[in-house]
Design an enzyme around this catalytic site. Structure first.
Site, PDB file in Angstrom:
ATOM      1  N   ASP A  17       0.849  -1.192   0.000  1.00 35.00           N
ATOM      2  CA  ASP A  17       0.000   0.000   0.000  1.00 35.00           C
ATOM      3  C   ASP A  17       0.889   1.248   0.000  1.00 35.00           C
ATOM      4  OD1 ASP A  17      -3.221   0.495   0.950  1.00 35.00           O
ATOM      5  OD2 ASP A  17      -1.826   2.192   1.125  1.00 35.00           O
ATOM      6  N   ILE A  18       0.513   2.244  -0.788  1.00 30.57           N
ATOM      7  CA  ILE A  18       1.314   3.459  -0.932  1.00 30.57           C
ATOM      8  C   ILE A  18       1.285   4.298   0.355  1.00 30.57           C
ATOM      9  CG2 ILE A  18      -0.477   5.035  -1.802  1.00 30.57           C
ATOM     10  CD1 ILE A  18       1.549   5.811  -4.028  1.00 30.57           C
ATOM     11  N   ASN A  76     -12.825  -3.502   2.646  1.00 27.24           N
ATOM     12  CA  ASN A  76     -13.710  -2.350   2.813  1.00 27.24           C
ATOM     13  C   ASN A  76     -14.684  -2.313   1.640  1.00 27.24           C
ATOM     14  OD1 ASN A  76     -12.410  -1.426   5.144  1.00 27.24           O
ATOM     15  ND2 ASN A  76     -10.869  -0.330   3.948  1.00 27.24           N
ATOM     16  N   GLN A 128     -14.184   2.691   1.593  1.00 22.25           N
ATOM     17  CA  GLN A 128     -13.654   2.219   0.309  1.00 22.25           C
ATOM     18  C   GLN A 128     -13.414   3.403  -0.623  1.00 22.25           C
ATOM     19  OE1 GLN A 128     -16.129  -0.488  -1.956  1.00 22.25           O
ATOM     20  NE2 GLN A 128     -14.407  -1.123  -3.251  1.00 22.25           N
ATOM     21  N   HIS A 138     -10.210  -5.404  -3.395  1.00 21.66           N
ATOM     22  CA  HIS A 138      -8.873  -5.555  -2.813  1.00 21.66           C
ATOM     23  C   HIS A 138      -8.983  -6.023  -1.379  1.00 21.66           C
ATOM     24  CE1 HIS A 138     -10.142  -1.330  -2.434  1.00 21.66           C
ATOM     25  NE2 HIS A 138      -9.519  -1.305  -1.262  1.00 21.66           N
ATOM     26  N   LEU A 139      -8.106  -6.962  -1.056  1.00 19.03           N
ATOM     27  CA  LEU A 139      -7.981  -7.453   0.310  1.00 19.03           C
ATOM     28  C   LEU A 139      -6.801  -6.722   0.933  1.00 19.03           C
ATOM     29  CD1 LEU A 139      -7.916 -11.224   1.328  1.00 19.03           C
ATOM     30  CD2 LEU A 139      -6.273  -9.596   2.247  1.00 19.03           C
ATOM     31  N   HIS A 140      -7.052  -6.042   2.074  1.00 23.45           N
ATOM     32  CA  HIS A 140      -5.956  -5.444   2.838  1.00 23.45           C
ATOM     33  C   HIS A 140      -5.376  -6.514   3.756  1.00 23.45           C
ATOM     34  CE1 HIS A 140      -6.899  -1.041   2.227  1.00 23.45           C
ATOM     35  NE2 HIS A 140      -8.113  -1.514   2.021  1.00 23.45           N
TER      36      HIS A 140
HETATM   37  P1  5GP Z   1      -9.732   1.350   0.350  1.00 18.91           P
HETATM   38  O1  5GP Z   1      -9.743   2.650   1.124  1.00 18.91           O
HETATM   39  O2  5GP Z   1     -10.473   1.486  -0.957  1.00 18.91           O
HETATM   40  O3  5GP Z   1     -10.176   0.156   1.150  1.00 18.91           O
HETATM   41  O4  5GP Z   1      -8.203   1.060   0.032  1.00 18.91           O
HETATM   42  C1  5GP Z   1      -7.509   1.620  -1.040  1.00 18.91           C
HETATM   43  C2  5GP Z   1      -6.051   1.593  -0.679  1.00 18.91           C
HETATM   44  O5  5GP Z   1      -5.301   1.856  -1.850  1.00 18.91           O
HETATM   45  C3  5GP Z   1      -5.643   2.649   0.365  1.00 18.91           C
HETATM   46  O6  5GP Z   1      -5.098   1.999   1.509  1.00 18.91           O
HETATM   47  C4  5GP Z   1      -4.618   3.506  -0.371  1.00 18.91           C
HETATM   48  O7  5GP Z   1      -3.542   3.921   0.457  1.00 18.91           O
HETATM   49  C5  5GP Z   1      -4.149   2.587  -1.496  1.00 18.91           C
HETATM   50  N1  5GP Z   1      -3.705   3.267  -2.693  1.00 18.91           N
HETATM   51  C6  5GP Z   1      -4.324   4.305  -3.311  1.00 18.91           C
HETATM   52  N2  5GP Z   1      -3.638   4.666  -4.424  1.00 18.91           N
HETATM   53  C7  5GP Z   1      -2.567   3.825  -4.503  1.00 18.91           C
HETATM   54  C8  5GP Z   1      -1.476   3.701  -5.441  1.00 18.91           C
HETATM   55  O8  5GP Z   1      -1.375   4.419  -6.434  1.00 18.91           O
HETATM   56  N3  5GP Z   1      -0.571   2.726  -5.189  1.00 18.91           N
HETATM   57  C9  5GP Z   1      -0.655   1.907  -4.102  1.00 18.91           C
HETATM   58  N4  5GP Z   1       0.313   0.993  -3.943  1.00 18.91           N
HETATM   59  N5  5GP Z   1      -1.669   1.984  -3.200  1.00 18.91           N
HETATM   60  C10 5GP Z   1      -2.606   2.942  -3.405  1.00 18.91           C
END
Ligand code: 5GP
Ligand code: ZN
Length: 115
Positions: A31-32, A88, A95, A101-103
């Site tokens: 994750d970034i 999420n 989300q 996506h699975l964290h």
């Molecule tokens: P969500 O909030 O949808 O459950 O998770 C999305 C995740 O994607 C977040 O934890 C966010 O930090 C990560 N993310 C968003 N943009 C990028 C990216 O360009 N590269 C990577 N590696 N992760 C990203």
């Protein structure tokens, strides 16, 4: 594949990522903006908006995601003392990317119930 999807662009390589695992079913990358010492996103190669949609379209693909996450947890050395897997779904869950996506989170204790 969805043309305006960030994670589809990571799958195609149009957007770079720190990839830790790739196979015929899933891609996993760091994750970034990590929320824990280990924070890896495990995604199916096919585009669906959330885990329930993926389960409806391709039940086996959900199993592939969870199996891959378990193997990566072992590779990361977080099976003991433990880790968390999170999907999420929707705005209240936070989300932000609408590609399933699975964290995989580990390396520190987590609160329960979640915030
Ligand atoms: P969500 O909030 O949808 O459950 O998770 C999305 C995740 O994607 C977040 O934890 C966010 O930090 C990560 N993310 C968003 N943009 C990028 C990216 O360009 N590269 C990577 N590696 N992760 C990203
Ligand atoms: Zn996508």
């Amino acid at each position: 594949m969805s043309a305006d999807c960030l994670f589809c662009k990571i799958i195609t390589g149009d957007i770079p990522a720190d990839v830790v695992h790739r196979d015929a079913h899933v891609l996993a990358f760091r994750d970034i903006d990590p929320k824990a010492p280990t924070h890896i996103l495990v995604i199916p190669l096919e585009h669906t908006p959330n885990a329930a949609s993926l389960a409806a379209a391709d039940p086996a693909a959900v199993g592939e995601l969870v199996q891959a996450a378990g193997r990566i947890a072992a590779d990361e050395g977080i099976v003991e003392p433990g880790y968390r897997m999170v999907f999420n779904t929707g705005d209240d869950a936070g989300q932000t990317v609408h590609h399933t996506h699975l964290h995989l989170l580990g390396g520190r204790p987590f609160d329960w119930p979640p915030g």
